[in-house]
Structures are given as structure tokens and as C-alpha cells.
Design a protein around this motif. Structure first.
Motif, short mmCIF file in Angstrom:
data_model
loop_
_atom_site.label_atom_id
_atom_site.label_comp_id
_atom_site.label_asym_id
_atom_site.label_seq_id
_atom_site.Cartn_x
_atom_site.Cartn_y
_atom_site.Cartn_z
N HIS A 135 0.85 -1.19 0.00
CA HIS A 135 0.00 0.00 0.00
C HIS A 135 0.89 1.24 0.00
O HIS A 135 1.86 1.31 0.76
CB HIS A 135 -0.91 0.02 1.23
N HIS A 137 0.80 5.33 0.47
CA HIS A 137 0.06 6.52 0.91
C HIS A 137 0.69 7.77 0.32
O HIS A 137 1.91 7.95 0.39
CB HIS A 137 0.11 6.64 2.44
N SER A 229 -7.46 7.36 3.25
CA SER A 229 -7.12 6.71 4.51
C SER A 229 -8.05 7.21 5.61
O SER A 229 -8.41 8.38 5.66
CB SER A 229 -5.67 7.02 4.89
N THR A 234 -4.32 11.09 3.61
CA THR A 234 -3.63 10.51 2.45
C THR A 234 -4.62 9.79 1.55
O THR A 234 -5.70 9.38 1.98
CB THR A 234 -2.55 9.49 2.88
N GLU A 236 -4.64 6.28 -0.36
CA GLU A 236 -3.92 5.03 -0.17
C GLU A 236 -4.14 4.12 -1.38
O GLU A 236 -5.25 3.64 -1.62
CB GLU A 236 -4.42 4.34 1.11
N ARG A 238 -3.87 0.70 -3.02
CA ARG A 238 -3.85 -0.63 -2.42
C ARG A 238 -3.90 -1.75 -3.46
O ARG A 238 -3.96 -2.92 -3.10
CB ARG A 238 -5.05 -0.78 -1.48
#
Length: 389
Positions: A135, A137, A229, A234, A236, A238
Motif C-alpha cells: 500500500h 500513501h 485513509s 492521504t 492510499e 492498495r
């Protein structure tokens, strides 16, 4: 110009990586690692290391980084430290989104309130969650801007996935996919491409509806490929497989950062990236799973502007051109252009297949060939063990 006087986001980087803990003798997963392992790891890395859903997993998280150099240094420290601690307990660290031959029904999940709740709610669906990911960020302080960029950045998610594929094997079988991880993960609810929202307030209304209905506790239970997030300001990313090679991880994180700034630059000039229907982006998502970044007659992703399939290498060159000003701004041109190296020598998935095929050709059994794959993955995970670094 829109937002001409607005303060530019920080675009900081944070990287989370999930790893397998492997029995050094058998190269199978360590089903029940000693509690002392995590205790020792935390003594060296603090909150940068934590348990994951499966006991055979461990997760690291970098501190907030403002450059690719900082991110690289932290990944080196975390990977090498965990490898050293694991060795004390006859284990090794392995970075790949699926283990070459491990069986999910042999594993145990970590005992903790959050994980016990997930196991109770999702039952056998989550029992099969024998996968690892990465992940990234990117710091974007403005709430509405995060939502706006999330909608536009979704277009690039398959392109990022294709650079990271590391899960071609599942339970000892070659899957025919560059990444099998998402085929497992997509069985969970609230996964896949993110929804499109017009504002932060609209996003929160939808999340709060699920919270108030008792379906989820908070936004961390939205397991989208890209999400705001719930803990930090942030976005993120993923969707990525965990990269076996550390330099690949730094590359993908840097490209993600540059893409976000490129989209912000468009906004600053009263422009934006076109938002395509999820059914189209989802098709590229599947193609990234199936073919990754490899060449081939059927490979490549759809260029929606042209309405045709284009070789991934050509699309990558277009992306590198788009984000060149941002790579120069952040001082990460070399890290971003490392993507060409990934294309040339292949992602972890391609190289795993090459190792397996070479071992079979030399007379190894399928199981021994898979062990050979695991051996190379272990070596390339530890930055201090690799022969080419």
C-alpha cells in the motif's frame, strides 16, 4: 486558474509492505511463529512493524517520507532488520503476494479483536486470504481534493498493478495469471475500484450510513484499490502486489506520487483527467491480472481514447512523459524510469515462472521447482543478501 492561490499538497510518501514468514528448512509458511519474533522486531523497529491477519504474515510501514531516497532507506532498514530477526527463529522473510505452494487451510489467523471480528463475519471467505500486498500513501491534506483525485487516479490503477505482479502460483499450481492475489481478495465485500463521489461530504455520508447501520466500524473496512485513509490525510493506493525487489517498490511508489501531482497540475490549470466508467477500468484491471506488463499478442491494456488494446510498454512511455515534470520536481527521475527495467527483465511473476520452468527442465520435481522459486524470492527480499546489490 483554479486553485492558483491554493497551497500545493505535500505529496508525502508512506509505504506499507506485507511479507510471509517462511520456515527456513522447508520453505513452507511458518504456521505459528513464536511470539518472541514480533517482540524482538518491535524492539528494533517500534510501531513500524505489526502483525497481519494470518500468523504467518508480518507488515511494515514506513515513516512519512518526503523523497524517494528516504523511502528507499526505510525499506532497506525494515526489510533487512526483519530478515535478521526472522533468522534468529529459523525463519526467513519472503516478498510475494502469494506463496508458491502453501495451503490456506493449514493456516491460523492472528488472535486479536479486529482479526477475530473479521474471521467471524467473513468465515471461509477470509480463511482463504493467504495473500500479501503493498500500500502506498500519498499525502493530500485537503479532504475534497483527495476525493477529486481518487476519481481521476482510478484510471491508472491497472497500470500500477501491472508493474508489481508477484503472485503467479496458488497452492502449488501455476495459475496462468500474472497476479492471482486479486482473484482471492475480490471475494471480500467492499473491494475493487473505488466509487466516484462529488465531494468529501458525499463520501462521508455513504461511509456513515454503513457505520450507523452496524455494517462496518469505520472506513478502514473499505478495502478498495484506492481509498482515502481513515487514519491520515492521504490517498492510499492498495491495488499493488508486494514487490519482491525493493527497487521496484520504490519505483511504483514514486510513479504513484508523480501521478497524483500530475492530476493536481491539471486541476490547477482548469483541466482534469477524464473519469471513465468502472466497467472499462475494471476490464483493464482484469487484463493487468491476466497479462501484467508482459508483451504478447493478446497482452496489453485498453487505451480508451483510441478504443484499442495497446502494448503495455507503449502505455508506460506515455505515462513517463506525462509525469516527467513531476519526477523532476521531486528529484525521482531515476526511480520512475526504473519502470523500463521492470518491463525489460519482467516482474517477479515472470521471473518466478522462469525459475520454475528452468528447474523442471533440469529434472526437478514440481515441488522441488517450487522450493527453488521460494529460495530466490527469499534471497531477493533481503536487500543485504542479494548478490546483485
Amino acid at each position: 486558474m483554479a486553485g492558483a492561490n491554493a497551497r500545493e499538497p505535500g505529496f508525502s510518501i508512506g509505504i506499507e509492505e506485507e511479507f510471509w514468514l517462511v520456515d527456513r528448512e522447508t520453505r513452507d509458511l511458518a504456521k505459528d511463529p513464536p511470539a518472541e519474533f514480533l517482540k524482538d522486531a518491535k524492539a528494533k523497529l517500534g510501531d513500524q512493524v505489526s502483525s497481519e491477519f494470518m500468523r504467518c504474515q508480518v507488515e511494515t510501514g514506513s515513516k512519512v517520507c518526503n523523497s524517494a531516497l528516504e523511502a528507499r532507506e526505510q525499506l532497506i532498514e525494515m526489510r533487512s532488520t526483519l530478515s535478521e530477526v526472522a533468522a534468529k527463529y529459523d525463519m526467513a522473510l519472503l516478498a510475494a503476494s502469494t506463496h508458491p505452494f502453501a495451503q490456506w487451510d493449514d493456516q491460523k489467523h492472528t488472535d486479536g479483536e479486529r482479526y477475530n471480528t473479521i474471521a467471524r463475519d467473513l468465515r471461509t471467505v477470509v480463511d482463504r486470504l493467504l495473500i500479501c500486498g503493498m500500500h502506498v500513501h500519498i499525502g493530500i491534506e485537503d479532504d475534497d481534493l483527495r476525493i477529486e483525485l481518487m476519481a481521476q487516479a482510478s484510471y491508472f490503477l491497472p497500470h500500477l498493478l501491472a508493474l508489481t505482479t508477484s503472485s503467479p502460483f496458488w497452492r502449488g499450481r501455476e495459475t496462468g495469471l500474472q497476479t492471482f492475489r486479486l482473484s482471492v481478495f475480490d471475494n471480500l465485500p467492499r473491494t475493487g475500484l473505488p466509487e466516484v463521489f462529488g465531494s468529501w461530504a458525499e463520501y462521508r455520508r455513504h461511509v456513515d450510513m454503513l457505520i450507523n447501520a452496524g455494517v462496518i466500524e469505520d472506513g478502514t473496512k473499505l478495502w478498495w484499490d484506492l481509498r482515502p485513509s481513515d487514519r491520515w490525510p492521504t490517498l492510499e493506493m492498495r491495488i499493488a502486489d508486494v514487490c519482491t525487489d525493493l527497487e521496484d517498490a520504490v519505483c511504483v511508489a514514486s510513479i504513484t506520487r508523480c501521478l497524483m501531482r500530475m492530476l493536481y497540475r491539471l486541476r490547477r490549470n482548469n483541466q482534469r483527467w477524464r473519469i471513465y466508467a468502472n466497467m472499462l477500468v475494471r476490464e483493464n484491471r482484469w487484463r493487468a491480472c491476466r497479462y501484467g506488463s508482459d508483451p504478447g499478442e493478446k497482452a496489453g491494456l485498453i487505451d480508451f481514447g483510441r478504443g484499442e488494446i495497446v502494448p503495455y510498454a507503449d502505455l508506460l512511455e506515455e505515462i513517463l512523459e506525462l509525469i516527467r515534470p513531476d519526477a523532476e520536481f521531486f528529484g525521482c527521475v531515476d526511480e520512475v524510469e526504473h519502470a523500463r527495467t521492470i518491463i525489460k527483465r519482467g516482474t517477479s511473476a515472470r521471473r518466478q515462472r522462469e525459475i520454475y520452468d528452468a528447474a523442471i527442465e533440469l529434472g526437478a520435481s514440481p515441488k522441488d521447482a517450487l522450493v527453488a522459486v521460494a529460495d530466490v524470492l527469499i534471497e531477493r527480499t533481503d536487500p543485504h543478501a542479494r548478490s546483485d546489490t
